[in-house]
Design a protein around this motif. Structure first.
Motif, PDB file in Angstrom:
ATOM      1  N   HIS A 164       0.831  -1.204   0.000  1.00  0.00           N
ATOM      2  CA  HIS A 164       0.000   0.000   0.000  1.00  0.00           C
ATOM      3  C   HIS A 164       0.868   1.257   0.000  1.00  0.00           C
ATOM      4  O   HIS A 164       0.593   2.216  -0.741  1.00  0.00           O
ATOM      5  CB  HIS A 164      -0.911  -0.008   1.223  1.00  0.00           C
ATOM      6  CG  HIS A 164      -1.780   1.217   1.347  1.00  0.00           C
ATOM      7  ND1 HIS A 164      -2.742   1.550   0.411  1.00  0.00           N
ATOM      8  CD2 HIS A 164      -1.811   2.211   2.291  1.00  0.00           C
ATOM      9  CE1 HIS A 164      -3.333   2.675   0.770  1.00  0.00           C
ATOM     10  NE2 HIS A 164      -2.787   3.097   1.899  1.00  0.00           N
ATOM     11  N   ALA A 167       2.419   1.717  -3.388  1.00  0.00           N
ATOM     12  CA  ALA A 167       1.428   2.209  -4.351  1.00  0.00           C
ATOM     13  C   ALA A 167       1.190   3.705  -4.171  1.00  0.00           C
ATOM     14  O   ALA A 167       1.092   4.455  -5.155  1.00  0.00           O
ATOM     15  CB  ALA A 167       0.117   1.435  -4.189  1.00  0.00           C
ATOM     16  N   LEU A 168       1.106   4.151  -2.921  1.00  0.00           N
ATOM     17  CA  LEU A 168       0.941   5.583  -2.657  1.00  0.00           C
ATOM     18  C   LEU A 168       2.134   6.369  -3.179  1.00  0.00           C
ATOM     19  O   LEU A 168       1.978   7.456  -3.754  1.00  0.00           O
ATOM     20  CB  LEU A 168       0.782   5.820  -1.153  1.00  0.00           C
ATOM     21  CG  LEU A 168      -0.547   5.396  -0.515  1.00  0.00           C
ATOM     22  CD1 LEU A 168      -0.462   5.508   0.996  1.00  0.00           C
ATOM     23  CD2 LEU A 168      -1.690   6.256  -1.050  1.00  0.00           C
ATOM     24  N   ILE A 170       4.283   5.500  -5.623  1.00  0.00           N
ATOM     25  CA  ILE A 170       4.324   5.472  -7.090  1.00  0.00           C
ATOM     26  C   ILE A 170       3.300   6.437  -7.681  1.00  0.00           C
ATOM     27  O   ILE A 170       3.572   7.138  -8.658  1.00  0.00           O
ATOM     28  CB  ILE A 170       4.076   4.038  -7.595  1.00  0.00           C
ATOM     29  CG1 ILE A 170       5.267   3.141  -7.215  1.00  0.00           C
ATOM     30  CG2 ILE A 170       3.847   4.018  -9.103  1.00  0.00           C
ATOM     31  CD1 ILE A 170       5.027   1.665  -7.464  1.00  0.00           C
ATOM     32  N   ARG A 171       2.119   6.499  -7.067  1.00  0.00           N
ATOM     33  CA  ARG A 171       1.050   7.333  -7.617  1.00  0.00           C
ATOM     34  C   ARG A 171       1.293   8.822  -7.367  1.00  0.00           C
ATOM     35  O   ARG A 171       0.960   9.658  -8.215  1.00  0.00           O
ATOM     36  CB  ARG A 171      -0.292   6.920  -7.005  1.00  0.00           C
ATOM     37  CG  ARG A 171      -1.479   7.703  -7.564  1.00  0.00           C
ATOM     38  CD  ARG A 171      -2.802   7.069  -7.226  1.00  0.00           C
ATOM     39  NE  ARG A 171      -3.074   7.061  -5.804  1.00  0.00           N
ATOM     40  CZ  ARG A 171      -3.108   5.973  -5.049  1.00  0.00           C
ATOM     41  NH1 ARG A 171      -2.875   4.787  -5.584  1.00  0.00           N
ATOM     42  NH2 ARG A 171      -3.365   6.051  -3.755  1.00  0.00           N
ATOM     43  N   ASN A 172       1.895   9.171  -6.244  1.00  0.00           N
ATOM     44  CA  ASN A 172       1.951  10.583  -5.861  1.00  0.00           C
ATOM     45  C   ASN A 172       3.322  11.232  -5.963  1.00  0.00           C
ATOM     46  O   ASN A 172       3.410  12.462  -6.012  1.00  0.00           O
ATOM     47  CB  ASN A 172       1.444  10.736  -4.417  1.00  0.00           C
ATOM     48  CG  ASN A 172      -0.017  10.362  -4.273  1.00  0.00           C
ATOM     49  OD1 ASN A 172      -0.893  11.063  -4.759  1.00  0.00           O
ATOM     50  ND2 ASN A 172      -0.277   9.251  -3.616  1.00  0.00           N
ATOM     51  N   TYR A 173       4.391  10.446  -5.974  1.00  0.00           N
ATOM     52  CA  TYR A 173       5.730  11.042  -5.964  1.00  0.00           C
ATOM     53  C   TYR A 173       6.005  11.956  -7.157  1.00  0.00           C
ATOM     54  O   TYR A 173       6.599  13.028  -6.987  1.00  0.00           O
ATOM     55  CB  TYR A 173       6.786   9.937  -5.904  1.00  0.00           C
ATOM     56  CG  TYR A 173       8.206  10.454  -5.843  1.00  0.00           C
ATOM     57  CD1 TYR A 173       8.756  10.896  -4.642  1.00  0.00           C
ATOM     58  CD2 TYR A 173       8.997  10.513  -6.985  1.00  0.00           C
ATOM     59  CE1 TYR A 173      10.053  11.372  -4.579  1.00  0.00           C
ATOM     60  CE2 TYR A 173      10.296  10.994  -6.932  1.00  0.00           C
ATOM     61  CZ  TYR A 173      10.815  11.416  -5.728  1.00  0.00           C
ATOM     62  OH  TYR A 173      12.099  11.896  -5.683  1.00  0.00           O
TER      63      TYR A 173
END
Length: 255
Positions: A164, A167-168, A170-173
């Motif tokens: 999790h 995933a956070l 990868i999506r937001n960086y």
């Protein structure tokens, strides 16, 4: 009664506005210039007008050799805030952190008591890092604990990221500053841990462009459509990010 100017029509720059650009563009931060002297102009409009006037801001992207020497000499024993105040007043905290990562510099190990070291050895790997800090090492920062873990050879604390969390990241960086990412999504992680995890995953941030990517963009921008350029040479960037950086670098497509 005169008709109101349509919203799509450009408003002509006044002599006073042009004088403000010429006088302050290279002296104060752009947002400050906008807030104090050009409240009716957008930041892109101010940059464009400065370009048309031939006004340039100091090129702070390139690090001089004397700055690098100061960074190598004093980073191990000074905080970023101290570095900026005493040695590098023209560098931001983000710029210093980014350059430190590229140079592979490390902080000098600070003195830890035997009790602290014993607590760290005993509980590392058994508790989440944040809980370990709060319960047993409240006087140490997360970054300091991570540094000591590596220094003692206990591991790099990189294997305990959950799917999790990854995933956070990868999506937001790519489109969020690290401090904001930590505040909003990863409060249990230190800034250093987030940056290291992003590097391991090969993630690219739209806020940080390494020198080799900037050189590549300067060389190739305009030779291909933005989408094709992104797919072939900048898979970690978006086409919009390429266009934004090209604008900041004042790159233009060949006629």
């Amino acid at each position: 009664m005169k008709s109101r100017r349509s919203s799509g029509q450009r408003q002509q720059w006044t002599i006073r506005e042009l004088e403000m650009v010429e006088r302050y563009y290279h002296k104060i931060p752009l947002r400050e210039l906008q807030a104090l002297h050009l409240p009716n102009r957008t930041l892109p409009a101010i940059r464009l007008q400065a370009r048309l006037l031939g006004v340039q801001r100091p090129n702070s992207r390139h690090w001089r050799e004397d700055e690098l020497e100061l960074l190598r000499q004093h980073y191990p024993t000074h905080t970023n805030e101290e570095l900026r105040a005493r040695f590098l007043p023209n560098r931001s905290d983000a710029a210093i952190t980014h350059k430190v990562m590229r140079l592979g510099l490390q902080k000098a190990p600070l003195s830890w008591s035997n009790d602290e070291l014993e607590l760290l050895r005993l509980h590392h790997g058994r508790l989440p890092l944040r809980e370990l800090q709060q319960r047993y090492l409240p006087k140490r920062t997360l970054s300091a604990i991570e540094t000591r873990i590596v220094y003692l050879g206990l591991g790099d604390h990189s294997d305990d990221w959950t799917e999790h969390e990854r995933a956070l990241l990868i999506r937001n960086y790519p489109n969020m500053r690290i401090k904001q990412l930590r505040s909003n999504f990863l409060p249990e992680r230190s800034l250093r841990s987030i940056a290291a995890a992003a590097q391991r995953l090969g993630l690219k941030s739209n806020y940080h462009w390494p020198d080799d990517e900037l050189d590549k963009l300067k060389r190739l921008y305009g030779t291909l459509p933005s989408r094709e350029l992104q797919q072939r040479y900048f898979p970690g960037r978006t086409p919009a990010a390429l266009r934004s950086m090209a604008y900041l670098l004042k790159l233009s497509k060949p006629n």
